[in-house]
Motif scaffolding. Structure first.
Motif, PDB file in Angstrom:
ATOM      1  N   ASP A 103      12.763  36.984  28.088  1.00  0.00           N
ATOM      2  CA  ASP A 103      13.505  37.324  26.874  1.00  0.00           C
ATOM      3  C   ASP A 103      12.542  37.768  25.771  1.00  0.00           C
ATOM      4  O   ASP A 103      11.509  37.146  25.546  1.00  0.00           O
ATOM      5  N   ILE A 104      12.884  38.855  25.035  1.00  0.00           N
ATOM      6  CA  ILE A 104      12.006  39.375  24.004  1.00  0.00           C
ATOM      7  C   ILE A 104      11.726  38.347  22.918  1.00  0.00           C
ATOM      8  O   ILE A 104      10.609  38.222  22.423  1.00  0.00           O
ATOM      9  N   HIS A 105      12.748  37.573  22.559  1.00  0.00           N
ATOM     10  CA  HIS A 105      12.540  36.587  21.499  1.00  0.00           C
ATOM     11  C   HIS A 105      11.604  35.478  21.982  1.00  0.00           C
ATOM     12  O   HIS A 105      10.803  34.957  21.207  1.00  0.00           O
ATOM     13  N   GLY A 106      11.694  35.132  23.256  1.00  0.00           N
ATOM     14  CA  GLY A 106      10.759  34.181  23.817  1.00  0.00           C
ATOM     15  C   GLY A 106       9.355  34.746  23.897  1.00  0.00           C
ATOM     16  O   GLY A 106       8.371  34.046  23.648  1.00  0.00           O
ATOM     17  N   GLN A 107       9.238  36.021  24.231  1.00  0.00           N
ATOM     18  CA  GLN A 107       7.924  36.643  24.297  1.00  0.00           C
ATOM     19  C   GLN A 107       7.267  36.701  22.925  1.00  0.00           C
ATOM     20  O   GLN A 107       6.052  36.496  22.796  1.00  0.00           O
ATOM     21  N   LEU A 108       8.063  36.965  21.879  1.00  0.00           N
ATOM     22  CA  LEU A 108       7.514  36.925  20.529  1.00  0.00           C
ATOM     23  C   LEU A 108       6.949  35.545  20.224  1.00  0.00           C
ATOM     24  O   LEU A 108       5.880  35.397  19.631  1.00  0.00           O
ATOM     25  N   GLY A 109       7.668  34.506  20.635  1.00  0.00           N
ATOM     26  CA  GLY A 109       7.204  33.153  20.394  1.00  0.00           C
ATOM     27  C   GLY A 109       5.979  32.799  21.214  1.00  0.00           C
ATOM     28  O   GLY A 109       5.130  32.030  20.763  1.00  0.00           O
ATOM     29  N   TRP A 110       5.874  33.364  22.434  1.00  0.00           N
ATOM     30  CA  TRP A 110       4.704  33.096  23.270  1.00  0.00           C
ATOM     31  C   TRP A 110       3.448  33.626  22.604  1.00  0.00           C
ATOM     32  O   TRP A 110       2.421  32.953  22.551  1.00  0.00           O
ATOM     33  N   TRP A 111       3.562  34.807  22.084  1.00  0.00           N
ATOM     34  CA  TRP A 111       2.393  35.430  21.479  1.00  0.00           C
ATOM     35  C   TRP A 111       2.252  35.065  20.004  1.00  0.00           C
ATOM     36  O   TRP A 111       1.194  35.314  19.413  1.00  0.00           O
ATOM     37  N   MET A 112       3.288  34.481  19.426  1.00  0.00           N
ATOM     38  CA  MET A 112       3.260  34.113  18.013  1.00  0.00           C
ATOM     39  C   MET A 112       3.602  32.622  17.891  1.00  0.00           C
ATOM     40  O   MET A 112       2.826  31.781  18.273  1.00  0.00           O
ATOM     41  N   THR A 113       4.790  32.275  17.367  1.00  0.00           N
ATOM     42  CA  THR A 113       5.263  30.889  17.311  1.00  0.00           C
ATOM     43  C   THR A 113       6.697  30.927  16.800  1.00  0.00           C
ATOM     44  O   THR A 113       7.245  31.999  16.558  1.00  0.00           O
ATOM     45  N   ASP A 114       7.329  29.746  16.612  1.00  0.00           N
ATOM     46  CA  ASP A 114       8.652  29.759  15.994  1.00  0.00           C
ATOM     47  C   ASP A 114       8.537  29.436  14.506  1.00  0.00           C
ATOM     48  O   ASP A 114       7.468  29.104  14.004  1.00  0.00           O
ATOM     49  N   THR A 115       9.654  29.566  13.807  1.00  0.00           N
ATOM     50  CA  THR A 115       9.667  29.363  12.350  1.00  0.00           C
ATOM     51  C   THR A 115      10.622  28.249  11.953  1.00  0.00           C
ATOM     52  O   THR A 115      11.076  28.187  10.822  1.00  0.00           O
ATOM     53  N   SER A 116      10.908  27.358  12.905  1.00  0.00           N
ATOM     54  CA  SER A 116      12.029  26.436  12.709  1.00  0.00           C
ATOM     55  C   SER A 116      11.649  25.124  12.046  1.00  0.00           C
ATOM     56  O   SER A 116      12.512  24.284  11.832  1.00  0.00           O
ATOM     57  N   THR A 117      10.359  24.925  11.748  1.00  0.00           N
ATOM     58  CA  THR A 117       9.943  23.652  11.155  1.00  0.00           C
ATOM     59  C   THR A 117       9.288  23.876   9.789  1.00  0.00           C
ATOM     60  O   THR A 117       8.140  23.464   9.571  1.00  0.00           O
ATOM     61  N   PRO A 118      10.007  24.502   8.853  1.00  0.00           N
ATOM     62  CA  PRO A 118       9.421  24.649   7.517  1.00  0.00           C
ATOM     63  C   PRO A 118       9.219  23.285   6.866  1.00  0.00           C
ATOM     64  O   PRO A 118      10.064  22.395   6.978  1.00  0.00           O
ATOM     65  N   LEU A 119       8.094  23.137   6.205  1.00  0.00           N
ATOM     66  CA  LEU A 119       7.815  21.907   5.473  1.00  0.00           C
ATOM     67  C   LEU A 119       8.539  21.919   4.139  1.00  0.00           C
ATOM     68  O   LEU A 119       8.609  22.950   3.467  1.00  0.00           O
TER      69      LEU A 119
END
Length: 342
Positions: A103-119
């Protein structure tokens, strides 16, 4: 059945995150815990605040440097970037154990990261007391109680040893499971949240004293991607001690329960002496992140089958978001588990 929760867990209040490239309201809101808390009170559960067990149980599972980073991270970010900026990473060092998804969105996360844990300003307090809630639950069953429930918020099962991930900062279920190994030789951790328990898999992958099992859709095409494939069964002392049971997206309640039975059979074969359940109500058909079709009665049946293992059991809250049946699903599971384990 004892229940633990601390109001300081409500202090993490992210406003938004990015999903599929678009900013949207954050799914992991304090209201989730308030809904579950109010349901518990209505059903006659007595809610107790956890004791403060300090950082040692957290650092026993997580990289101590990662743990020490979190208390001041938000303030340092605001000082550098300003209060209007979203405290998420925008520079990334590389990849971790796992596989490149399709999945493209998964591939973005593999090479980058997710944004779901903002402090946020209250993230440290909330994550710390969420972990203490899990430790108190483990302490309670290690002391002889049949079962206890930790209303953990924020959740934890995506947090890996040295990083936050997927709404999660500290891996509450892993902390509880490790804590139980002080009392029991063999502990099982089963993850029935709809998403892969990728953090728990990462933490226990090379350990033989904790058997890990997760039910979830194929991570090749469904978040959290990367980890949780059927051929990931553990390494070293942990060889054969990890079990990923893949569900079809849209799987029926009957399919989910049949897959659960496979996991329960493996736990029996392992000879577990105590059980930790990563409990997610996002298996619900109407959850905002829905991928399978479980209804309130399905959650009740899930509880009865888990209770039938007849093990000291720590129930650790994971997902389950602001869908219309959240309270009903939690009520069905927790009252059924209370009845079956009494």
């Amino acid at each position: 059945m004892r229940v633990f929760f601390d109001e300081r867990q409500l202090r993490h209040a992210p406003t938004h995150y990015f999903r599929r490239g678009a900013a949207m309201p954050h799914q992991e809101q304090p209201e989730r815990a308030e809904i579950l808390r109010d349901m518990l009170i209505g059903e006659g559960f007595e809610i107790t605040k956890p004791q403060d067990h300090g950082l040692d149980p957290i650092k026993a599972v997580h990289n101590p440097d990662y743990v020490d980073f979190l208390p001041t991270a938000h303030a340092r970010f605001v000082e550098s970037a300003g209060s209007e900026a979203l405290a998420i990473p925008t520079m990334h060092p590389g990849v971790r154990r796992g596989k490149v998804p399709k999945d493209i969105h998964g591939q973005l996360g593999w090479w980058m990261t997710d944004t779901s844990t903002p402090l946020t300003e209250g993230t440290w307090d909330a994550a710390y007391w969420s972990a203490q809630t899990a430790v108190q639950t483990a302490e309670t069953i290690a002391s002889g109680e049949r079962a206890a429930y930790a209303l953990c918020r924020p959740p934890g099962h995506h947090a890996m040893r040295d990083c936050a991930n997927g709404f999660c900062f500290f891996n509450n279920a892993a902390i509880a499971a490790h804590h139980l190994t002080r009392t029991y030789t063999k502990v099982a951790l089963i993850d029935v949240d709809v998403h892969t328990g990728n953090g728990s898999l990462d933490i226990f992958y090379e350990r033989g004293d904790v058997f890990f099992c997760s039910l979830h859709p194929d991570p090749a095409t469904y978040p959290t991607f990367f980890l949780g494939h059927a051929d990931e069964t553990g390494e070293g002392d942990g060889a054969g001690k990890s079990l990923n049971l893949l569900l079809e997206q849209g799987a029926s309640q009957e399919d989910v329960l049949a897959t659960l039975d496979t996991g329960l059979s493996a736990i029996r074969d392992f000879g577990a002496e105590a059980l930790v359940v990563s409990l997610g109500f996002d298996m619900a058909v109407d959850d905002p992140l829905a991928a399978v079709s479980v209804y309130p009665e399905g959650f009740a049946e899930m509880a009865r089958r888990l209770a039938a293992l007849n093990l000291p059991t720590a129930l650790i809250q994971e997902g389950g978001y602001l869908g219309p049946s959240l309270a009903d699903n939690a009520r069905s599971f927790l009252t059924a588990f209370r009845e079956a384990s009494s």
